[in-house]
Scaffold this active site. Structure first.
Site, PDB file in Angstrom:
ATOM      1  CE  LYS A   9       1.711  -5.636   6.294  1.00  0.00           C
ATOM      2  NZ  LYS A   9       1.907  -4.349   5.605  1.00  0.00           N
ATOM      3  NE  ARG A  29      -4.183   1.500   2.338  1.00  0.00           N
ATOM      4  CZ  ARG A  29      -4.317   2.425   3.271  1.00  0.00           C
ATOM      5  NH1 ARG A  29      -3.410   2.525   4.225  1.00  0.00           N
ATOM      6  NH2 ARG A  29      -5.346   3.247   3.271  1.00  0.00           N
ATOM      7  NE  ARG A  33       5.223   4.836  16.857  1.00  0.00           N
ATOM      8  CZ  ARG A  33       5.423   5.004  15.562  1.00  0.00           C
ATOM      9  NH1 ARG A  33       6.000   4.049  14.846  1.00  0.00           N
ATOM     10  NH2 ARG A  33       5.049   6.099  14.955  1.00  0.00           N
TER      11      ARG A  33
END
Length: 322
Positions: free
Chosen positions: A184, A119, A319
Protein backbone atom coordinates in the site's frame (compact mmCIF):
# COMPACT_ATOMS: atom_id res chain seq x y z
CA UNK A 1 -6.98 23.88 22.19
CA UNK A 2 -3.35 22.86 22.68
CA UNK A 3 -0.77 25.52 21.79
CA UNK A 4 1.86 23.96 19.53
CA UNK A 5 3.84 27.14 18.79
CA UNK A 6 7.00 26.22 20.74
CA UNK A 7 7.08 22.71 19.23
CA UNK A 8 6.65 24.02 15.70
CA UNK A 9 9.46 26.51 16.31
CA UNK A 10 11.67 23.64 17.43
CA UNK A 11 10.81 21.69 14.29
CA UNK A 12 11.68 24.63 12.04
CA UNK A 13 15.05 24.95 13.80
CA UNK A 14 15.80 21.24 13.55
CA UNK A 15 14.54 20.90 9.96
CA UNK A 16 18.01 21.62 8.53
CA UNK A 17 19.25 18.26 9.84
CA UNK A 18 22.07 19.92 11.82
CA UNK A 19 22.84 19.71 15.53
CA UNK A 20 21.30 22.34 17.80
CA UNK A 21 22.27 22.51 21.47
CA UNK A 22 19.64 22.39 24.17
CA UNK A 23 20.97 25.67 25.51
CA UNK A 24 20.61 27.45 22.16
CA UNK A 25 17.11 26.08 21.66
CA UNK A 26 16.18 27.11 25.19
CA UNK A 27 17.45 30.65 24.60
CA UNK A 28 15.47 30.85 21.36
CA UNK A 29 12.24 29.82 23.08
CA UNK A 30 12.89 31.42 26.46
CA UNK A 31 12.75 28.16 28.43
CA UNK A 32 15.02 25.76 30.27
CA UNK A 33 16.87 22.85 28.70
CA UNK A 34 14.66 20.52 30.73
CA UNK A 35 11.57 22.07 29.11
CA UNK A 36 13.18 21.65 25.69
CA UNK A 37 13.78 17.98 26.47
CA UNK A 38 10.08 17.50 27.29
CA UNK A 39 9.05 19.12 23.99
CA UNK A 40 11.51 16.89 22.13
CA UNK A 41 9.83 13.84 23.68
CA UNK A 42 6.47 15.00 22.30
CA UNK A 43 7.98 15.53 18.85
CA UNK A 44 9.32 11.99 18.96
CA UNK A 45 5.79 10.81 19.74
CA UNK A 46 4.67 12.68 16.61
CA UNK A 47 6.94 10.38 14.61
CA UNK A 48 10.01 12.60 14.25
CA UNK A 49 13.31 10.73 14.52
CA UNK A 50 15.27 13.10 16.78
CA UNK A 51 18.40 11.94 18.59
CA UNK A 52 20.72 13.61 21.07
CA UNK A 53 24.53 13.50 21.27
CA UNK A 54 26.24 14.65 24.46
CA UNK A 55 28.02 17.95 23.88
CA UNK A 56 26.42 18.54 20.46
CA UNK A 57 22.69 18.68 21.12
CA UNK A 58 19.65 17.49 19.17
CA UNK A 59 19.48 16.51 15.51
CA UNK A 60 16.93 15.05 13.12
CA UNK A 61 18.00 11.82 11.42
CA UNK A 62 17.39 13.60 8.10
CA UNK A 63 16.39 17.14 7.07
CA UNK A 64 12.70 18.04 6.74
CA UNK A 65 11.21 19.67 3.66
CA UNK A 66 8.28 21.49 5.28
CA UNK A 67 5.10 22.57 3.52
CA UNK A 68 5.01 26.27 2.67
CA UNK A 69 1.55 27.77 2.20
CA UNK A 70 2.69 30.85 0.27
CA UNK A 71 4.81 28.77 -2.12
CA UNK A 72 1.95 26.33 -2.74
CA UNK A 73 -0.37 29.22 -3.59
CA UNK A 74 2.15 30.48 -6.14
CA UNK A 75 2.54 27.03 -7.68
CA UNK A 76 -1.22 26.28 -7.78
CA UNK A 77 -2.80 29.70 -8.43
CA UNK A 78 -6.09 28.39 -9.85
CA UNK A 79 -7.17 26.88 -6.52
CA UNK A 80 -9.38 29.22 -4.45
CA UNK A 81 -7.75 28.47 -1.09
CA UNK A 82 -4.81 26.44 0.20
CA UNK A 83 -4.51 26.11 3.96
CA UNK A 84 -1.54 24.47 5.67
CA UNK A 85 -2.29 23.42 9.25
CA UNK A 86 0.89 21.91 10.71
CA UNK A 87 -0.98 19.97 13.40
CA UNK A 88 -4.64 19.04 12.99
CA UNK A 89 -7.10 16.36 14.09
CA UNK A 90 -8.07 15.48 10.50
CA UNK A 91 -7.84 17.42 7.24
CA UNK A 92 -11.12 15.87 6.10
CA UNK A 93 -12.91 16.87 9.29
CA UNK A 94 -11.54 20.41 9.08
CA UNK A 95 -13.14 20.89 5.66
CA UNK A 96 -16.36 19.06 6.56
CA UNK A 97 -16.84 21.47 9.46
CA UNK A 98 -16.54 24.43 7.06
CA UNK A 99 -18.42 23.27 3.97
CA UNK A 100 -20.71 26.30 3.95
CA UNK A 101 -17.74 28.70 3.98
CA UNK A 102 -15.65 27.12 1.21
CA UNK A 103 -15.27 27.60 -2.52
CA UNK A 104 -15.06 24.45 -4.64
CA UNK A 105 -11.43 23.40 -4.89
CA UNK A 106 -10.36 24.62 -1.45
CA UNK A 107 -7.54 22.51 0.04
CA UNK A 108 -6.34 21.71 3.56
CA UNK A 109 -2.93 20.13 4.15
CA UNK A 110 -1.25 19.03 7.37
CA UNK A 111 2.17 17.92 8.53
CA UNK A 112 0.70 15.79 11.33
CA UNK A 113 -2.78 14.43 12.03
CA UNK A 114 -3.76 13.60 15.58
CA UNK A 115 -6.86 11.68 14.46
CA UNK A 116 -6.29 10.81 10.82
CA UNK A 117 -8.81 8.31 9.55
CA UNK A 118 -9.11 5.92 6.64
CA UNK A 119 -11.95 3.93 5.13
CA UNK A 120 -14.43 2.19 7.45
CA UNK A 121 -13.29 4.32 10.39
CA UNK A 122 -9.79 2.89 10.52
CA UNK A 123 -6.94 4.96 11.92
CA UNK A 124 -4.55 6.51 9.39
CA UNK A 125 -1.01 6.62 10.77
CA UNK A 126 0.19 10.21 10.26
CA UNK A 127 3.78 10.88 11.42
CA UNK A 128 4.97 14.48 11.18
CA UNK A 129 6.41 15.76 7.94
CA UNK A 130 7.20 12.46 6.24
CA UNK A 131 4.02 11.90 4.22
CA UNK A 132 1.24 13.89 2.58
CA UNK A 133 -2.09 14.45 4.33
CA UNK A 134 -4.36 16.44 2.06
CA UNK A 135 -8.09 17.08 1.59
CA UNK A 136 -9.93 18.98 -1.15
CA UNK A 137 -13.50 20.28 -1.02
CA UNK A 138 -15.49 19.90 -4.24
CA UNK A 139 -19.04 21.02 -4.95
CA UNK A 140 -20.76 18.71 -7.42
CA UNK A 141 -23.83 20.47 -8.76
CA UNK A 142 -25.11 17.30 -10.44
CA UNK A 143 -25.91 15.92 -6.98
CA UNK A 144 -25.01 12.99 -4.78
CA UNK A 145 -25.86 10.30 -7.33
CA UNK A 146 -23.27 11.77 -9.71
CA UNK A 147 -20.56 11.23 -7.10
CA UNK A 148 -20.65 7.45 -7.51
CA UNK A 149 -17.19 6.21 -8.36
CA UNK A 150 -15.41 9.41 -7.39
CA UNK A 151 -12.79 7.56 -5.34
CA UNK A 152 -11.91 5.59 -8.49
CA UNK A 153 -11.40 8.81 -10.44
CA UNK A 154 -9.16 10.23 -7.72
CA UNK A 155 -7.21 6.97 -7.68
CA UNK A 156 -6.56 7.30 -11.42
CA UNK A 157 -5.38 10.90 -10.92
CA UNK A 158 -2.98 9.87 -8.15
CA UNK A 159 -1.56 6.92 -10.08
CA UNK A 160 -1.00 9.03 -13.19
CA UNK A 161 0.64 11.68 -11.00
CA UNK A 162 3.03 9.03 -9.68
CA UNK A 163 3.77 7.89 -13.25
CA UNK A 164 4.72 11.45 -14.17
CA UNK A 165 7.52 11.27 -11.58
CA UNK A 166 8.80 7.86 -12.63
CA UNK A 167 6.45 5.58 -10.67
CA UNK A 168 5.53 3.35 -13.62
CA UNK A 169 4.69 0.43 -11.35
CA UNK A 170 2.15 2.32 -9.22
CA UNK A 171 -1.31 0.74 -9.53
CA UNK A 172 -4.85 1.29 -8.24
CA UNK A 173 -6.76 -1.06 -5.96
CA UNK A 174 -10.54 -1.06 -6.02
CA UNK A 175 -12.13 0.98 -4.64
CA UNK A 176 -9.77 3.55 -3.07
CA UNK A 177 -6.08 2.65 -2.67
CA UNK A 178 -2.77 2.94 -4.50
CA UNK A 179 -0.32 0.06 -4.53
CA UNK A 180 3.27 -0.49 -5.58
CA UNK A 181 4.57 -4.06 -5.84
CA UNK A 182 1.50 -5.26 -3.90
CA UNK A 183 2.24 -2.88 -1.01
CA UNK A 184 0.00 0.00 0.00
CA UNK A 185 1.26 3.41 -1.08
CA UNK A 186 -1.77 5.67 -0.56
CA UNK A 187 -5.38 5.71 0.54
CA UNK A 188 -8.37 7.81 -0.51
CA UNK A 189 -11.36 8.72 1.65
CA UNK A 190 -14.30 10.56 0.03
CA UNK A 191 -16.89 11.91 2.46
CA UNK A 192 -20.09 13.58 1.32
CA UNK A 193 -22.86 15.78 2.65
CA UNK A 194 -25.94 17.20 0.95
CA UNK A 195 -29.64 16.70 0.35
CA UNK A 196 -31.37 14.75 -2.41
CA UNK A 197 -31.98 17.00 -5.39
CA UNK A 198 -29.31 19.48 -4.31
CA UNK A 199 -25.59 19.88 -4.91
CA UNK A 200 -23.29 17.33 -3.30
CA UNK A 201 -20.57 18.65 -1.01
CA UNK A 202 -17.57 16.34 -1.25
CA UNK A 203 -14.41 16.21 0.82
CA UNK A 204 -11.71 14.14 -0.85
CA UNK A 205 -9.03 13.02 1.57
CA UNK A 206 -5.70 11.56 0.47
CA UNK A 207 -2.97 10.02 2.57
CA UNK A 208 0.20 9.32 0.58
CA UNK A 209 3.35 7.74 1.98
CA UNK A 210 6.22 9.88 0.72
CA UNK A 211 9.10 8.83 2.98
CA UNK A 212 7.56 7.30 6.11
CA UNK A 213 10.23 5.92 8.46
CA UNK A 214 9.76 2.32 9.54
CA UNK A 215 9.64 3.18 13.25
CA UNK A 216 6.67 5.50 12.61
CA UNK A 217 4.64 2.69 11.04
CA UNK A 218 4.58 0.23 13.92
CA UNK A 219 0.78 0.40 14.02
CA UNK A 220 0.38 -0.44 10.32
CA UNK A 221 -0.86 -4.02 9.94
CA UNK A 222 -0.41 -4.50 6.19
CA UNK A 223 2.53 -4.31 3.76
CA UNK A 224 3.28 -0.68 2.85
CA UNK A 225 5.75 1.32 0.83
CA UNK A 226 6.83 4.90 0.08
CA UNK A 227 6.66 7.02 -3.06
CA UNK A 228 10.45 7.37 -2.90
CA UNK A 229 10.76 3.62 -3.43
CA UNK A 230 8.35 3.70 -6.36
CA UNK A 231 9.77 6.78 -8.11
CA UNK A 232 13.33 7.24 -6.89
CA UNK A 233 14.46 10.87 -6.63
CA UNK A 234 11.52 13.23 -6.15
CA UNK A 235 11.30 16.99 -6.62
CA UNK A 236 11.00 19.36 -3.65
CA UNK A 237 7.95 18.53 -1.56
CA UNK A 238 6.04 21.75 -2.28
CA UNK A 239 6.54 21.33 -6.02
CA UNK A 240 5.37 17.72 -5.78
CA UNK A 241 2.26 18.66 -3.80
CA UNK A 242 1.35 21.60 -6.07
CA UNK A 243 1.57 19.34 -9.13
CA UNK A 244 -0.83 16.90 -7.44
CA UNK A 245 -3.32 19.65 -6.54
CA UNK A 246 -3.31 21.04 -10.08
CA UNK A 247 -3.75 17.56 -11.55
CA UNK A 248 -6.58 16.70 -9.16
CA UNK A 249 -8.46 19.91 -9.97
CA UNK A 250 -8.23 19.20 -13.71
CA UNK A 251 -9.31 15.58 -13.17
CA UNK A 252 -12.40 16.62 -11.24
CA UNK A 253 -13.35 19.06 -13.99
CA UNK A 254 -12.99 16.20 -16.50
CA UNK A 255 -15.17 14.03 -14.27
CA UNK A 256 -17.89 16.68 -14.21
CA UNK A 257 -17.84 16.80 -18.01
CA UNK A 258 -17.42 13.09 -18.82
CA UNK A 259 -18.64 11.16 -15.81
CA UNK A 260 -17.04 7.89 -14.78
CA UNK A 261 -17.28 6.53 -18.33
CA UNK A 262 -14.30 8.66 -19.33
CA UNK A 263 -12.10 6.93 -16.75
CA UNK A 264 -12.92 3.21 -17.09
CA UNK A 265 -10.14 2.44 -19.57
CA UNK A 266 -7.66 4.54 -17.58
CA UNK A 267 -8.59 2.62 -14.42
CA UNK A 268 -8.35 -0.82 -16.03
CA UNK A 269 -4.88 0.02 -17.41
CA UNK A 270 -3.71 0.73 -13.86
CA UNK A 271 -5.64 -2.00 -11.99
CA UNK A 272 -3.29 -3.83 -9.62
CA UNK A 273 -5.53 -6.91 -9.47
CA UNK A 274 -6.68 -7.10 -13.10
CA UNK A 275 -6.92 -10.76 -14.19
CA UNK A 276 -5.67 -11.97 -10.80
CA UNK A 277 -7.48 -14.24 -8.32
CA UNK A 278 -8.84 -12.26 -5.38
CA UNK A 279 -11.16 -12.47 -2.41
CA UNK A 280 -13.96 -9.92 -2.18
CA UNK A 281 -15.06 -9.37 1.42
CA UNK A 282 -18.67 -8.20 1.80
CA UNK A 283 -19.46 -8.01 5.49
CA UNK A 284 -19.12 -11.57 6.85
CA UNK A 285 -19.29 -13.05 3.35
CA UNK A 286 -16.45 -13.86 0.99
CA UNK A 287 -16.56 -14.16 -2.80
CA UNK A 288 -13.62 -15.67 -4.66
CA UNK A 289 -12.96 -15.06 -8.32
CA UNK A 290 -10.84 -13.39 -10.97
CA UNK A 291 -10.84 -9.57 -11.05
CA UNK A 292 -11.85 -8.27 -14.50
CA UNK A 293 -11.65 -4.51 -13.95
CA UNK A 294 -14.58 -2.13 -13.44
CA UNK A 295 -17.69 -1.27 -15.45
CA UNK A 296 -19.16 2.15 -16.27
CA UNK A 297 -20.85 2.33 -12.85
CA UNK A 298 -17.55 1.74 -11.03
CA UNK A 299 -18.53 -1.76 -9.96
CA UNK A 300 -15.85 -4.41 -9.56
CA UNK A 301 -16.30 -7.09 -12.24
CA UNK A 302 -15.57 -10.45 -10.67
CA UNK A 303 -15.51 -13.70 -12.64
CA UNK A 304 -16.73 -16.64 -10.59
CA UNK A 305 -17.88 -20.15 -11.46
CA UNK A 306 -21.27 -18.71 -12.47
CA UNK A 307 -19.95 -15.97 -14.78
CA UNK A 308 -18.85 -12.34 -14.50
CA UNK A 309 -20.82 -10.30 -11.96
CA UNK A 310 -20.62 -6.62 -10.86
CA UNK A 311 -20.10 -5.74 -7.19
CA UNK A 312 -20.53 -2.19 -5.90
CA UNK A 313 -19.80 -2.94 -2.25
CA UNK A 314 -17.11 -4.74 -0.35
CA UNK A 315 -13.35 -4.74 -0.24
CA UNK A 316 -10.72 -6.79 -2.03
CA UNK A 317 -8.60 -8.78 0.36
CA UNK A 318 -4.91 -7.94 0.35
CA UNK A 319 -4.25 -11.67 0.08
CA UNK A 320 -4.90 -13.15 -3.35
CA UNK A 321 -5.77 -16.81 -3.87
CA UNK A 322 -2.65 -17.34 -5.95
Amino acid sequence: MVEHGPRLTLIRQLADGQFHSGQALGELLGMSRAAIAKHIQVLQQWGLDIYRVQGKGYCLSQPLDLLDESQLKQLAPSLPAILVKPVIDSTNQYLLDRVGELSSGAVCLAEYQVAGRGRRGRQWISPFGSNLYCSMYWRLDAGMAAAMGLSLVVGVALAEWCEAFGGDGVKVKWPNDLYYQDQKLAGILVEMTGQAGEAAHLVIGMGINLAMPAQAAEGVTQPWTNLQQACGVLPARNELVADLLNRLQQTLLQYEAQGLAGFVERWNRLDNFLNRPVKLLIGPNEVRGIARGINHQGALMLETETGIHPYLGGEISLRSDA
